[in-house]
Design an enzyme around this catalytic site. Structure first.
Site, short mmCIF file in Angstrom:
data_model
loop_
_atom_site.label_atom_id
_atom_site.label_comp_id
_atom_site.label_asym_id
_atom_site.label_seq_id
_atom_site.Cartn_x
_atom_site.Cartn_y
_atom_site.Cartn_z
N LYS A 1 0.83 -1.21 0.00
CA LYS A 1 0.00 0.00 0.00
C LYS A 1 0.86 1.26 0.00
CE LYS A 1 0.74 1.10 4.47
NZ LYS A 1 1.14 2.40 5.03
N THR B 1 -3.69 5.45 3.89
CA THR B 1 -2.40 5.96 3.42
C THR B 1 -2.53 6.76 2.13
OG1 THR B 1 -1.40 3.98 4.38
CG2 THR B 1 -0.03 5.26 2.92
#
Length: 319
Positions: free
Chosen positions: A184, A241
């Protein structure tokens, strides 16, 4: 007693959180940093505005971790091997919980594999998921994944690491949990670059979605469970994120998109991880075009609009 190795923002935040309900030892190798934290009862450089609880002991004496029931490793992935090699005599036989996210550049090793190779008689585990240090330190509600292949050890760690406002979900799928946390960060760099270059929110949404597909392809190839990638350590961490400027990886991407220098001294795990992931994907015969684009951006081989044109020019196919 819980030990934390690494007094950066995240390590300090975890130590603060656990010290609200029990004794914690926070180890930092920088003696001057330790002195300042002891005197001010803050870590103003890394985690400003947070007071260290009385139950939190800050030390540069590595031996103090020897008395801890488990040690959380809040050390950047690229530095984890060196830190453990210098501490294996103290950490031997303990549950060691990696709190870093990434893949070692030269070896393509995950944090738990690094633990297994450097401290063979330790019990490796990983704590991962959508979380920012400031939120954890302030006691804001946070849910994380605790992954450990040893079910009995996982249950013990889940109980030991109970903390107010911090909820841990247990899984035995260590591979899936680690891959979600590592991959990610790469996608977050891509999203930041798109926003920084003024390509818009629709581009960010597309990168997140197709980035998740890349994460799932690699996870499946390495034997991870689809449910893990769809949970906190995968989709949950990806969403956080890629959407918040509290994310160092997103901010790094923004700087790439704006063609500006990034913050000096700030660790960006996704930059080193992207190259390691690219190498692993090629070895497995997996297509990861967004990861390839991030590697080229970080290396200065492409500008953001060139990378986006490259992605848009790929052959049409079913989703």
């Amino acid at each position: 007693m819980i030990g934390v190795m690494g007094a950066g923002a995240f390590g300090t935040a975890l130590a603060v959180s656990f010290a609200r309900s029990g004794d914690v030892v926070l180890y930092a190798r920088d003696a001057e940093q330790v002195r300042e934290m002891r005197e001010t009862r803050t870590n103003e450089t890394r985690l400003p505005g947070v007071t260290l609880p009385e139950a939190l002991e800050v030390t540069d004496d590595l031996a103090r971790l020897g008395g801890c029931a488990a040690v959380l490793l809040s050390v950047p992935t690229q530095k984890l091997r060196g830190a453990l090699e210098g501490a294996r005599h103290v950490l031997a036989g303990k549950p060691l919980v990696a709190c870093c996210k990434g893949v070692e550049r030269d070896t393509q090793a995950s944090p738990t594999r690094i633990i297994a190779e450097t401290v063979p008689d330790a019990t490796p585990a990983v704590l991962t998921g959508p979380s920012f240090a400031a939120d954890i330190a302030r006691g804001l509600p946070t849910a994380l994944t605790l992954a450990c292949a040893d079910e009995v050890a996982a249950e013990g760690l889940q109980e030991l690491l109970r903390a107010p406002h911090l909820r841990l979900y247990r899984t035995g799928d260590v591979t899936g949990a680690e891959l979600g946390g590592a991959l990610k960060n790469v996608i977050a760099i891509a999203c930041g670059a798109a926003i920084g270059a003024g390509l818009g929110e629709s581009a960010r949404a597309a990168l997140m979605t197709r980035g998740y597909a890349e994460m799932a392809r690699m996870a499946e190839a390495l034997g991870a469970e689809a449910e893990t990638l769809a949970g906190l350590s995968g989709f949950g961490d990806l969403a956080l994120t890629c959407m918040s400027e509290q994310s160092r990886n997103l901010r790094y991407g923004l700087s790439l998109g704006r063609e500006e220098a990034f913050e000096a001294g700030v660790t960006v795990e996704g930059a080193a991880t992207a190259r390691a992931v690219q190498d692993r994907a090629r070895g497995l015969g997996i297509e990861m075009p967004i990861t390839d684009a991030v590697v080229a951006l970080v290396a200065g081989e492409l500008r953001v609009r060139e990378a986006m044109d490259m992605l848009l020019a790929r052959p049409l196919k079913e989703e």
